[in-house]
Every structure is written in C-alpha cells, then in structure tokens.
Design a protein around this motif. Structure first.
Motif: not given
Length: 354
Positions: A75-103
């Motif tokens: 529901r927030h994809v349309a709010s992502v500003p131009a120049g920022v790539i929207a990564l759509e997921t049901a659980k954004p924080h879970d995805a963010y944590v997965a990237v944190l753990r990898r990096l």
C-alpha cells in the motif's frame, strides 16, 4: 577527535541479490545490477543504501529519503519518491534485517578484543579442561574442573567457577560471572551477567533470619542470549532452567528454581520470582513481575509493567496489576477513565480550583 565506525559492511549486494535474499519484488523502475553497500534509517540513508518503512507515520521521512532503495508494504509503493527503487514485501522490517545480517555478520556476536588463544594474563586452573580453539582474554579466570568447548570466547575479567560446563561457540562477556552452571552451545552472555549465585532464601523468625542453603544449579540450553547485568540465581533444591533459543534483555532478575521454556522473550527489568514456570514461546514485557510459583502457559503474553500473581493459561494475553485478560483490563481502564471524567465535569468550580 576521530569519529570511528565500528561496523563496516562486508561487501555489497545487487538489487537482484536483495530480491533473492528477501523475496521482495522490484515494484518500480530499477536496474537489478545496482549495488547496495549499506543499510540506514530513512532520514540518514544515502546513495548505495537500502532502508525500509512500514507504518504511515514515517511516510513524511520516506518522501525526503535519499536512499537507493526502500522495502515497503504494497500500500506504500506509490509513496516511494522518484529516484528511489521500491522493493515491495509484506514484511519490510524482516527484509531489512535479512540484509543487515548478510552485510554486517560481525555485529551478530562479540569478537575477541585481543588475539585468539589463551592470553598469558589469564588465570586458568591446572585442572580446568579447555578444547582447542578456546579464547581466554586478559584477566579472565577459569576455576578447577571447569570444561569449555571450542570456539568459545571468555572476555576480559570474566570469572568461570569450579566445575562449570560451557559448550562450544559461546560468548562470555567482560566482567560476567558463571558459577554452579551448565551452558549449552552458542550461549551469549553480555557484560556483567551473573549466573549461578545463591538465590534469596531465608528462614525468617523473630530472633533473626537464617540463610537457607541453595544447592541447585543453573542449566542454560543452546542458543540462549542474556543481556547485560541480568542475574540468574541457582536453584535452591532443584535446577533453575532456561530453555533453548530464549532471549533475555538487560537487567532482568530470575530467581531460584525458575523454569523458562524454549524461545521465550523476556524484556528489560522483568523480575521472575522463585519457582515460577514459563512455557515455550512466552513473551514478558518490560518491568513486569511474575510472583513465585505462578505459571505462564505456552505462548502466553504479559504486558509491560504488569504483575502476574495467578496462572496465565496457554496463549493468554494478560496485563495490569494484578494481571488479568488484556481485553478485561482495557475495559476496566476505559471505565475508570470515563468515571473520572464524569466526576471532573460534575465537580463544583471551587472544588476543582482547590
């Protein structure tokens, strides 16, 4: 003065890597080969960073973010500003944590402060048994008959008592003490943790209080993490037990004979009195208290600052003082608030001013 950065990312990931790692969908124009080299909050992210947003209260920050990409709910994809790539997921924080753990894998567990191995400034009893690959840092003390598994790190100033058993790949933080205890594998104790001291037990009388010997142990199973300055008392006449996968925050007090199940979450400044029992997957909010001998069933949840004096059934959600079913507590709080407002409205003006 220098401004050190304590954790640097280990490599980078492409957008396609992020999709494969998290299951997110690229929901706006973007090159899958674009490299992501860091993570940051919305208001601090820059080119090359990925961020996330879930709740609507952060949409103003999303509108101004300079991130390269952002995990968002559909529901927030349309709010992502131009120049920022929207990564759509049901659980954004879970995805963010997965990237944190990898990096940032180095941030997942404490690293030695000195070189791996046994420091000449450590004090290890000749009768202690350490597997190859144990690190004992300066000022750490290991008592007679203690056994420590490979990959475990004992930080400066920690004390391991006689006969203690510690499994493999554990982390014992600076200044922590472990006595009368058996620890499984991958147990993390943060600085200042106290494990295995005698519990608070006295035979009270008009002539004074006689100390009751505490002759049990503490048993901590695999993959438990215990936060700074938490205390776990040994059992009085049976073991104090903490089940596998349980996570305990800072400054928690766990009394003698307490049994905590698997994969529980216990937030800061909770007090659990002697002989209380928590089932599996229990959650206890900050500054709550559980009275001695009370039971919280599997999956039970206790709200912050609550006081549990009676048993909580499996799956029960309780809150308040004394704790009761959370919907009942909410209704009582609302009724009291309405009553107070009516009393204020009906009070004479001079009474209000006094």
């Amino acid at each position: 003065m220098a401004d050190p950065v304590f954790f640097a990312p280990e490599g980078s990931l492409s957008l396609d890597d992020l999709v494969a790692l998290t299951g997110a969908r690229i929901a706006s124009a973007g090159d899958g080969s674009l490299r992501i080299g860091g993570v940051a909050p919305l208001d601090e992210a820059g080119a090359g960073d990925v961020t996330f947003v879930e709740g609507p209260r952060y949409l103003p920050l999303l509108a101004a973010t300079q991130a390269a990409a952002c995990f968002v709910v559909p529901r927030h994809v349309a709010s992502v500003p131009a120049g920022v790539i929207a990564l759509e997921t049901a659980k954004p924080h879970d995805a963010y944590v997965a990237v944190l753990r990898r990096l940032y894998p180095a941030a997942l567990s404490p690293a030695p402060l000195f070189s791996p191995g046994i420091s000449p400034a450590a004090h290890i009893h000749p009768e202690a048994r350490l597997e190859d690959g144990v690190t004992v840092e300066p000022g750490a003390v290991v008592g007679a008959g203690a056994e420590i598994g490979r990959g475990t790190i004992l930080a400066p100033g920690c004390v391991i008592g006689p006969g203690v058993r510690i499994g493999r790949d554990c982390r014992i933080g600076a200044g922590a003490t472990v006595t009368h205890a058996l620890l499984g594998n991958r147990v993390f104790l943060h600085p200042g943790v106290r494990i295995g001291q005698d519990g608070f037990g006295y035979l009270m009388s008009a002539r004074g209080h006689q100390k009751v010997p505490q002759v049990g142990r503490v048993v901590i199973q695999d993959d438990v993490e215990i936060g700074a300055n938490t205390t776990v008392d040994r059992g009085a006449n049976r073991d104090t037990v903490i089940g596998e996968g349980t996570k305990i925050d800072n400054q928690v007090q766990i009394g003698h004979n307490v049994v905590i199940g698997r994969h529980c979450v216990i937030v800061s400044q909770v007090g659990i009195s002697g002989s209380a029992t928590l089932g599996d997957f229990v959650v206890i909010g900050g500054q709550a208290g559980v009275i001695g001998h009370a039971r919280v069933g599997n999956g039970g949840q206790v709200a912050a600052t609550s006081s549990v004096k009676d048993d909580v059934p499996p799956g029960g959600r309780y809150g308040g003082t004394p704790a009761r079913p959370i919907k009942e507590w909410y209704r009582e709080e609302l009724a009291l608030r309405r009553l107070a407002l009516r009393e204020l409205k009906s009070a004479p003006r001079d009474e209000e001013e006094s």
